[in-house]
Structure formats: structure tokens, C-alpha cells
Design an enzyme around this catalytic site. Structure first.
Site, PDB file in Angstrom:
ATOM      1  N   ASP A 257     -11.602-111.202  15.413  1.00 24.46           N
ATOM      2  CA  ASP A 257     -12.591-110.745  15.955  1.00 24.46           C
ATOM      3  C   ASP A 257     -13.010-109.280  15.776  1.00 24.46           C
ATOM      4  OD1 ASP A 257     -13.060-113.442  17.251  1.00 24.46           O
ATOM      5  OD2 ASP A 257     -11.988-112.952  18.989  1.00 24.46           O
TER       6      ASP A 257
ATOM      7  N   TYR B 272       1.342-112.794  14.877  1.00 21.28           N
ATOM      8  CA  TYR B 272       0.752-111.630  15.431  1.00 21.28           C
ATOM      9  C   TYR B 272       1.634-110.774  16.064  1.00 21.28           C
ATOM     10  CZ  TYR B 272      -3.791-114.291  14.597  1.00 21.28           C
ATOM     11  OH  TYR B 272      -4.713-115.081  14.148  1.00 21.28           O
TER      12      TYR B 272
END
Length: 247
Positions: free
Chosen positions: A52, A110
Site C-alpha cells: 500500500d 514482514y
């Protein structure tokens, strides 16, 4: 024709995410523009993760088809010479023609970065979430352990996702403190839309005493988004690595 995989990193603050858009600058757009200069071809690059707006990457994976005869070890140098300094290609690999960066991925890792102090950090501006309030790190660590394993993570998914199932497996999740910085490192076979950011937001609310660490299993089982915590800001999230069966 060749199928080339590249591993790249980027500082996401200046970009509206990975995926090309009509009216905004994205990482995919910049890489495709660089490839056109290098190869003379208008190429489409396929990213493993559609990060994003504001999200960073140390290990994004992508692939593209090309007629270019540039030696694979020279490809990173060629592309980097045409990219802005906040996007870097670290490695290029020849792959079979059927290789697909997104569909052949077996997992991702992540990290999420938090600065926990009164005034924030000038060097980590737009690179970590600044949380001023004192946090109970011990409770956050206990809460984090509940996410490991195979669960239905519907409570940790933002609306807008069209995936068939919200079941995912978290292989490992570690939260640690380094001076005034908190880092969450999480590895799984896949992640729902905003899943890592909602997990981090939930852990912060545990640290603030708004959610009990003992309630995490019940929140997972509820499958109700409003039972979990807030969605942490995008700028603290980093895509660290994409995994494949044949690295």
C-alpha cells in the site's frame, strides 16, 4: 524470451503503493519506466505483493518477460542507473518461463517498526509509527504468541479483500524492544489485507491496557473486526522477504 525475477527494496513514502495507477506515482510505474529505458521494450512487471501507499520494502519480488540479452548479473546495475535513489534492485535471477512472482510465492516475512518515546525520531520520520504512551511490553509479547499457528484471521482483515478464505498460517512472530524502538517480525504463508497492521494495532492497544493479552484467542475466534485493535499506520510496515519453493 526470458523470464527475469528481481529482488528490490524501496522507501515507500513518496509512492502510492506498488501497483500502477492512472493518477498517482507508484513503485511499479518507476520500475517499468526504468526497464523501458534499459531494454527498449514496454514491459509489465509482476510484483509478489501489492504494498500500500507508504509501505516500505527490503525484499519485494517481481518478474518480467523480456527479449533483452543483458547478462543477468548486469541487470541490477542497468535498472538502478535509471531508477530514483529510493528504489533499488538488489538481485536478478533467470527463472523458468512459467514462474510467477505472486502465484508461486509460498510465504512472506514482514516487520513493523514503532518508536515509543515522547518526541518521536527525526531519522525515523515516515519510517516508523510514533507511539507516545508508555507500553507494557511484557503483555504485548504474551499477546503476540497467540497469533502463531493456523487460524481464521477474519477479525484482522480490512474490508475490500476478495480472497476466498481468511484462514492463514503464521509460522513465527517475534516482538522485541531495542532501546526506544519496538519491532514486530512476522512470517506466514500469506496475509490478509492490512492483517499485519491490524495485528500491530492490536498489540499496541494491549500495551496501553485497552485490550487484555488474555483476550486475543477470543478475538481471533470471534472473526469480528471490531473486536480487534486499530489499523497501524502504513509507514511502519516493511516487506522483508518473499519465499519460494525453489529460491
Amino acid at each position: 524470451m526470458r523470464n527475469i525475477q528481481i529482488i528490490l527494496g524501496y522507501q515507500g513514502s513518496s509512492y502510492h503503493g506498488w501497483q500502477r495507477q492512472k493518477n498517482a506515482i507508484t513503485v511499479q510505474q518507476k520500475v517499468e519506466e526504468a526497464l523501458k529505458e534499459v531494454t527498449g521494450q514496454q514491459l509489465e512487471i509482476i510484483g509478489a505483493s501489492r504494498t500500500d501507499s507508504g509501505v516500505h520494502a527490503n525484499g519485494q519480488s517481481a518478474n518480467f518477460l523480456t527479449h533483452s540479452k543483458i547478462p543477468v548479473d548486469k541487470i541490477p546495475y542497468a535498472i538502478n542507473s535509471k531508477l530514483p535513489r529510493d528504489i533499488r534492485v538488489y538481485q536478478a535471477l533467470e527463472r523458468p518461463m512459467d514462474f510467477h512472482s505472486r502465484y508461486h510465492s509460498t510465504g512472506k516475512k514482514y516487520t513493523y517498526h514503532v518508536i515509543n518515546n515522547a518526541f518521536g525520531s527525526a531519522l525515523d520520520f515516515n519510517r516508523a509509527w510514533h507511539v507516545q504512551k508508555a507500553l507494557n511490553i511484557e503483555h504485548m509479547i504474551k499477546a503476540n504468541q497467540h497469533f502463531i499457528g493456523t487460524h481464521d484471521f477474519a477479525a484482522f482483515r480490512s474490508t475490500g479483500s476478495s480472497v476466498k478464505t481468511s484462514e492463514r498460517t503464521i509460522y513465527a512472530s517475534k516482538l522485541w524492544q531495542r532501546e526506544e524502538k519496538l519491532i514486530l517480525e512476522i512470517k506466514g504463508n500469506g496475509f490478509l489485507y492490512n492483517m499485519v497492521r491490524i495485528i500491530m494495532g492490536t498489540l499496541i492497544e494491549v500495551g496501553m491496557g485497552k485490550i487484555s493479552h488474555k483476550d486475543i484467542p477470543a478475538i481471533i475466534q470471534s472473526r469480528e473486526r471490531d473486536r480487534a485493535g486499530i489499523t497501524a499506520p502504513a509507514h511502519g510496515l516493511y516487506l522483508e522477504k518473499v519465499y519460494y519453493e525453489n529460491p
